[in-house]
Design an enzyme around this catalytic site. Structure first.
Site, mmCIF file in Angstrom:
data_model
loop_
_atom_site.group_PDB
_atom_site.id
_atom_site.type_symbol
_atom_site.label_atom_id
_atom_site.label_comp_id
_atom_site.label_asym_id
_atom_site.label_seq_id
_atom_site.Cartn_x
_atom_site.Cartn_y
_atom_site.Cartn_z
ATOM 1 C CD GLN A 78 1.225 -7.435 5.032
ATOM 2 O OE1 GLN A 78 1.248 -6.251 5.378
ATOM 3 N NE2 GLN A 78 2.181 -7.984 4.305
ATOM 4 C CD GLU A 79 -7.245 -9.567 10.266
ATOM 5 O OE1 GLU A 79 -7.074 -10.497 9.440
ATOM 6 O OE2 GLU A 79 -8.208 -9.490 11.046
#
Ligand code: G3D
Length: 198
Positions: A78-79
């Site tokens: 995830q970012e």
């Protein structure tokens, strides 16, 4: 004499340990890959029961032979977790970058993320294996097409061992080939990135 014998014994029994980072966007199949890898090598190891899942990070030690263990780190895609990847770079010996071959809409993002990784000087010379995952799905892009996309960064990749291999983390097809490809390259890159010994 005892010390000499003990020293020789320890030397014979010491194991090389290489750390491999499993990177890629979220949903690419990193966790599935690690789980399948564990199952594939579980006949040969008791260590695999010791895998400790923690928040945003899974670690598995896979003994490849009597003298060599691969330690895989799935650090989340995830970012917000990507920002933490560089903290792992100085200690890693190899990188696996998992790509969801069915997700055409994010292939550009994949490319950008991998380019950012490659540009970091802390991973200079480190072997990189890109895995074109979900090849069991009929809508998956061909490995050849994925290779072309990543050819755009050929200059960055040319100074190191790199490869794109097909994978179905779900069925297990390509999992052993991936581990074996890496093992050879990690040992070849040993003078540049020496393993840990235990
Ligand atoms: P991540 O750890 O990279 O975020 P996951 O990804 O391992 O959690 O996988 C994301 C989804 O993709 C999961 O589906 C998983 O079953 C699926 N997946 C992973 N690898 C493969 C593969 O090789 N083939 C197919 N068909 N699916 C795969 P869910 O539905 O659980 O979200």
């Amino acid at each position: 004499m005892f010390h000499l014998a003990k020293g020789l014994y320890n030397n014979w029994n010491r194991k090389e340990v290489y750390s491999i980072l499993i990177l890629g966007l979220d949903n690419a199949g990193k966790t599935t890959f690690l789980e399948t890898l564990k199952k594939n090598y579980s006949l040969h190891s008791k260590d695999l029961d010791k895998i400790v899942p923690t928040v945003g990070q899974n670690v598995a030690q896979v003994p490849m032979s009597k003298s060599c263990t691969l330690k895989f780190w799935d650090v989340g895609g995830q970012e917000n977790l990507r920002a933490m990847w560089p903290e792992y770079y100085p200690q890693c010996h190899g990188i696996i970058f998992v790509v969801d071959s069915t997700d055409r809409s994010r292939i550009g993002e994949c490319n950008e993320v991998l380019q950012t990784v490659m540009m970091d000087e802390d991973v200079e010379g480190v072997p990189v294996l890109m895995l074109a995952n979900k090849q069991d799905r009929p809508d998956a892009m061909e490995v050849q097409d994925i290779k072309q996309i990543f050819n755009q960064m050929a200059e960055r990749l040319s100074a190191r061992d790199s490869r794109v291999l097909p994978l179905s983390a779900l069925t297990g097809e390509g999992v052993r080939e991936a581990a074996e490809w890496l093992l050879i390259r990690l040992q070849r890159n040993k003078t540049n990135r020496p393993p840990q010994y235990r």
